[in-house]
Design a protein around this motif. Structure first.
Motif, PDB file in Angstrom:
ATOM      1  N   SER A 100       4.007  -4.689  -7.911  1.00 54.00           N
ATOM      2  CA  SER A 100       5.042  -4.386  -8.896  1.00 54.00           C
ATOM      3  C   SER A 100       5.467  -2.926  -8.908  1.00 54.00           C
ATOM      4  O   SER A 100       6.621  -2.617  -9.214  1.00 54.00           O
ATOM      5  CB  SER A 100       4.566  -4.796 -10.296  1.00 54.00           C
ATOM      6  N   GLU A 101       4.548  -2.011  -8.604  1.00 56.83           N
ATOM      7  CA  GLU A 101       4.849  -0.574  -8.605  1.00 56.83           C
ATOM      8  C   GLU A 101       4.124   0.088  -7.429  1.00 56.83           C
ATOM      9  O   GLU A 101       3.224   0.913  -7.634  1.00 56.83           O
ATOM     10  CB  GLU A 101       4.404   0.067  -9.925  1.00 56.83           C
ATOM     11  N   PRO A 102       4.494  -0.239  -6.185  1.00 57.16           N
ATOM     12  CA  PRO A 102       3.723   0.243  -5.036  1.00 57.16           C
ATOM     13  C   PRO A 102       3.642   1.759  -4.935  1.00 57.16           C
ATOM     14  O   PRO A 102       2.658   2.297  -4.422  1.00 57.16           O
ATOM     15  CB  PRO A 102       4.445  -0.359  -3.830  1.00 57.16           C
ATOM     16  N   HIS A 103       4.642   2.475  -5.451  1.00 60.11           N
ATOM     17  CA  HIS A 103       4.617   3.929  -5.382  1.00 60.11           C
ATOM     18  C   HIS A 103       3.533   4.533  -6.274  1.00 60.11           C
ATOM     19  O   HIS A 103       3.178   5.707  -6.117  1.00 60.11           O
ATOM     20  CB  HIS A 103       5.984   4.508  -5.772  1.00 60.11           C
ATOM     21  N   LEU A 104       3.000   3.736  -7.211  1.00 61.36           N
ATOM     22  CA  LEU A 104       1.949   4.225  -8.096  1.00 61.36           C
ATOM     23  C   LEU A 104       0.556   3.869  -7.587  1.00 61.36           C
ATOM     24  O   LEU A 104      -0.435   4.199  -8.238  1.00 61.36           O
ATOM     25  CB  LEU A 104       2.122   3.632  -9.502  1.00 61.36           C
ATOM     26  N   ASN A 105       0.479   3.180  -6.456  1.00 59.96           N
ATOM     27  CA  ASN A 105      -0.823   2.789  -5.921  1.00 59.96           C
ATOM     28  C   ASN A 105      -1.618   4.026  -5.549  1.00 59.96           C
ATOM     29  O   ASN A 105      -1.066   5.091  -5.255  1.00 59.96           O
ATOM     30  CB  ASN A 105      -0.634   1.891  -4.697  1.00 59.96           C
ATOM     31  N   TYR A 106      -2.947   3.895  -5.550  1.00 61.55           N
ATOM     32  CA  TYR A 106      -3.804   5.043  -5.298  1.00 61.55           C
ATOM     33  C   TYR A 106      -3.894   5.358  -3.817  1.00 61.55           C
ATOM     34  O   TYR A 106      -3.581   4.546  -2.967  1.00 61.55           O
ATOM     35  CB  TYR A 106      -5.201   4.779  -5.850  1.00 61.55           C
ATOM     36  N   GLY A 107      -4.352   6.566  -3.506  1.00 66.52           N
ATOM     37  CA  GLY A 107      -4.551   6.975  -2.124  1.00 66.52           C
ATOM     38  C   GLY A 107      -3.508   7.984  -1.679  1.00 66.52           C
ATOM     39  O   GLY A 107      -2.509   8.239  -2.358  1.00 66.52           O
ATOM     40  N   ARG A 108      -3.739   8.525  -0.510  1.00 65.74           N
ATOM     41  CA  ARG A 108      -2.849   9.557   0.021  1.00 65.74           C
ATOM     42  C   ARG A 108      -1.494   8.984   0.441  1.00 65.74           C
ATOM     43  O   ARG A 108      -0.469   9.652   0.341  1.00 65.74           O
ATOM     44  CB  ARG A 108      -3.531  10.232   1.214  1.00 65.74           C
ATOM     45  N   PHE A 109      -1.505   7.752   0.944  1.00 70.13           N
ATOM     46  CA  PHE A 109      -0.267   7.102   1.384  1.00 70.13           C
ATOM     47  C   PHE A 109      -0.110   5.797   0.597  1.00 70.13           C
ATOM     48  O   PHE A 109      -0.462   4.716   1.086  1.00 70.13           O
ATOM     49  CB  PHE A 109      -0.311   6.831   2.891  1.00 70.13           C
ATOM     50  N   ARG A 111       2.274   3.740  -0.357  1.00 64.29           N
ATOM     51  CA  ARG A 111       3.073   2.615   0.117  1.00 64.29           C
ATOM     52  C   ARG A 111       2.398   1.910   1.289  1.00 64.29           C
ATOM     53  O   ARG A 111       2.450   0.676   1.402  1.00 64.29           O
ATOM     54  CB  ARG A 111       4.476   3.074   0.480  1.00 64.29           C
ATOM     55  N   VAL A 112       1.752   2.681   2.156  1.00 71.34           N
ATOM     56  CA  VAL A 112       1.018   2.076   3.267  1.00 71.34           C
ATOM     57  C   VAL A 112      -0.138   1.238   2.732  1.00 71.34           C
ATOM     58  O   VAL A 112      -0.365   0.102   3.168  1.00 71.34           O
ATOM     59  CB  VAL A 112       0.502   3.155   4.237  1.00 71.34           C
ATOM     60  N   ARG A 113      -0.876   1.790   1.783  1.00 70.66           N
ATOM     61  CA  ARG A 113      -1.984   1.041   1.198  1.00 70.66           C
ATOM     62  C   ARG A 113      -1.480  -0.210   0.488  1.00 70.66           C
ATOM     63  O   ARG A 113      -2.106  -1.272   0.557  1.00 70.66           O
ATOM     64  CB  ARG A 113      -2.752   1.920   0.215  1.00 70.66           C
ATOM     65  N   SER A 114      -0.340  -0.109  -0.179  1.00 69.46           N
ATOM     66  CA  SER A 114       0.207  -1.263  -0.881  1.00 69.46           C
ATOM     67  C   SER A 114       0.539  -2.393   0.083  1.00 69.46           C
ATOM     68  O   SER A 114       0.270  -3.559  -0.186  1.00 69.46           O
ATOM     69  CB  SER A 114       1.457  -0.861  -1.666  1.00 69.46           C
ATOM     70  N   VAL A 115       1.126  -2.050   1.233  1.00 62.96           N
ATOM     71  CA  VAL A 115       1.456  -3.069   2.231  1.00 62.96           C
ATOM     72  C   VAL A 115       0.191  -3.752   2.727  1.00 62.96           C
ATOM     73  O   VAL A 115       0.124  -4.982   2.844  1.00 62.96           O
ATOM     74  CB  VAL A 115       2.244  -2.449   3.393  1.00 62.96           C
ATOM     75  N   LYS A 116      -0.840  -2.960   3.003  1.00 63.93           N
ATOM     76  CA  LYS A 116      -2.111  -3.525   3.466  1.00 63.93           C
ATOM     77  C   LYS A 116      -2.690  -4.486   2.429  1.00 63.93           C
ATOM     78  O   LYS A 116      -3.113  -5.604   2.766  1.00 63.93           O
ATOM     79  CB  LYS A 116      -3.107  -2.401   3.743  1.00 63.93           C
ATOM     80  N   PHE A 235      -0.850   6.430 -25.043  1.00 64.15           N
ATOM     81  CA  PHE A 235      -1.126   5.656 -23.834  1.00 64.15           C
ATOM     82  C   PHE A 235       0.162   5.031 -23.273  1.00 64.15           C
ATOM     83  O   PHE A 235       0.269   3.817 -23.122  1.00 64.15           O
ATOM     84  CB  PHE A 235      -2.154   4.569 -24.171  1.00 64.15           C
ATOM     85  N   PRO A 236       1.147   5.877 -22.907  1.00 63.71           N
ATOM     86  CA  PRO A 236       2.427   5.357 -22.421  1.00 63.71           C
ATOM     87  C   PRO A 236       2.434   5.129 -20.905  1.00 63.71           C
ATOM     88  O   PRO A 236       3.269   5.660 -20.171  1.00 63.71           O
ATOM     89  CB  PRO A 236       3.402   6.469 -22.816  1.00 63.71           C
ATOM     90  N   SER A 237       1.520   4.309 -20.421  1.00 64.41           N
ATOM     91  CA  SER A 237       1.347   4.120 -18.982  1.00 64.41           C
ATOM     92  C   SER A 237       2.563   3.437 -18.355  1.00 64.41           C
ATOM     93  O   SER A 237       3.229   2.613 -18.972  1.00 64.41           O
ATOM     94  CB  SER A 237       0.108   3.272 -18.706  1.00 64.41           C
ATOM     95  N   TYR A 238       2.769   3.740 -17.076  1.00 66.29           N
ATOM     96  CA  TYR A 238       3.809   3.051 -16.322  1.00 66.29           C
ATOM     97  C   TYR A 238       3.362   1.662 -15.892  1.00 66.29           C
ATOM     98  O   TYR A 238       4.193   0.781 -15.680  1.00 66.29           O
ATOM     99  CB  TYR A 238       4.189   3.860 -15.085  1.00 66.29           C
TER     100      TYR A 238
END
Length: 322
Positions: A100-109, A111-116, A235-238
Motif C-alpha cells: 500500500s505504501e512501498p516508499h515507506l518500507n524499511y531498508g536502504r532501498f 522500493r526494491v525491498r517492497s518488490v521482493k 500518533f498521525p502515522s502514514y
C-alpha cells in the motif's frame, strides 16, 4: 476436554519489534489455557524470555518431534515452506506497507525491498491454511484465503493504568521507533501548530526532534507512567496495520490523536481524535481537542481474550484441514 498442541515458529524470538512481541504475548496467553499447549520453535538460542516450552526446532520438527496439531508462523518472509507440513499452517499477517505504501518500507532501498516482499507473498500466500489479521482494514486489502479471521491485539501485559505519572508538568507524548511511516515532520509541525501549554515528549529509538524531550528507548516498566501522565498521544502515522501505542494510551486514559489512514480509526474507535496527517494545522487542532477530552482508563481487551478467540480459530482450522 479436547486438547490442542500448537507450534509457534519464530525466527528471532528476542526481537523487540511489535510483531514478535505480540506473538510472545499470544503464546504465553494460549499456554495459560487448559485446552492448549504451546511449543516455541526457533533457530535462535535466545528464547528464555518466552514463558513457554521452547526448542531448537524447525516447523517440520515441531510436527514430527513434538507432535503439534498445527504450526503458527510469525513472519512470511523467512525461508521455510508451510506447504511441506502435514498439519495445518497458520500465519499472522502483520502488515502490508510493501503493497500500500512501498516508499515507506524499511531498508536502504525501500522500493526494491517492497518488490521482493510482494513476490514472496504472492507465492507463499495460499500455502497457509489460515490467515490471522489484527485489523479488518488490512484483511480487506489482501487476497482471499480459504480460512481467515480478524482478531485484534490486546493491551500489552506490562501496561498498568494505575501507574504514577511520569512528570509533574503538562505534556503530550509520541511513542514509536522512528521511521518515515511515523510521520516525523507531521508530529513536529503539528505540535508547533497546537495552541497548548504542553511540552512534547518523544519515546523510542532514533528520534531527535527539535524543541522536544527525546527520551530514546523506554523500557516496558516505564511506559505506563509516561502514558498516564500525558494529556494526549500524538500518533498521525502514514501507515499502521494496528498501532499498539494507541490501545496502550487509551488503556491509560490518554486520548490518541490519530491519522485518518489505514487501521488507526478502526483501532481507536470513538476514543481517538482523527486528523489529516498531511495537514499540520489539522494535527494541531487534534492535539488541542485531545488534551481537553476525558478518556476513562482501563484495559478492555487482554491477551487472554485474544487467546480465547485464537484457540477457537485453531480448532476450526484443525477440523477443516484433517
Amino acid at each position: 476436554m479436547s486438547f490442542l498442541s500448537v507450534g509457534m515458529w519464530c525466527t528471532n524470538p528476542s526481537s523487540q519489534a511489535a510483531p514478535t512481541r505480540c506473538m510472545q504475548w499470544l503464546a504465553e496467553a494460549l499456554d495459560r489455557r487448559d485446552d492448549v499447549n504451546v511449543v516455541l520453535g526457533s533457530p535462535s538460542i535466545n528464547r528464555r524470555s518466552w514463558e513457554v516450552q521452547s526448542a531448537d526446532a524447525s516447523p517440520r520438527e515441531l510436527e514430527t518431534d513434538f507432535d503439534v496439531d498445527l504450526v503458527h508462523w510469525n513472519n512470511m518472509m523467512d525461508t521455510t515452506i508451510p506447504s511441506r507440513l502435514d498439519v495445518p499452517a497458520v500465519l499472522t499477517y502483520h502488515g502490508d506497507v510493501q503493497w500500500s505504501e512501498p516508499h515507506l518500507n524499511y531498508g536502504r532501498f525501500p522500493r526494491v525491498r517492497s518488490v521482493k516482499e510482494r513476490l514472496v507473498e504472492s507465492v507463499k500466500w495460499r500455502m497457509f491454511d489460515g490467515i490471522h489479521y489484527a485489523s479488518r482494514d488490512v484483511s480487506e486489502r489482501m487476497w482471499d484465503n480459504r480460512h481467515q479471521v480478524v482478531i485484534p491485539h490486546g493491551v500489552p501485559p506490562h501496561i498498568d493504568p494505575d501507574a504514577p505519572e511520569a512528570y509533574p508538568y503538562q505534556y503530550v507524548v509520541h511513542v514509536s521507533a522512528r521511521s518515515p511511516r511515523k510521520n516525523p515532520d507531521g508530529i513536529r509541525d503539528g505540535f508547533n501548530a497546537a495552541d497548548v501549554p504542553h511540552d512534547l515528549v518523544v519515546a523510542g529509538s532514533g528520534w531527535n526532534l527539535p524543541n522536544a524531550e527525546n527520551l530514546g528507548y523506554v523500557p516496558d516498566d516505564e511506559l505506563s507512567s509516561l502514558y498516564v501522565g500525558a494529556d494526549a498521544l500524538v500518533f498521525p502515522s502514514y501507515h499502521e496495520c494496528f498501532g499498539l501505542p494507541v490501545i496502550e494510551a487509551i488503556a491509560c486514559g490518554t486520548t490518541p490523536v490519530i491519522s485518518d489512514r489505514y487501521s488507526l480509526p478502526e483501532v481507536a474507535g470513538d476514543k481517538g481524535v482523527v486528523v489529516n496527517p498531511d495537514d499540520p494545522e489539522d494535527i494541531g487542532r487534534g492535539i488541542e481537542e485531545a488534551v481537553e477530552m476525558n478518556t476513562e482508563p482501563g484495559i478492555r481487551r487482554t491477551w487472554d481474550d485474544v487467546a480465547a478467540e485464537m484457540s477457537e480459530f485453531y480448532w476450526n482450522i484443525s477440523q477443516v484441514c484433517t
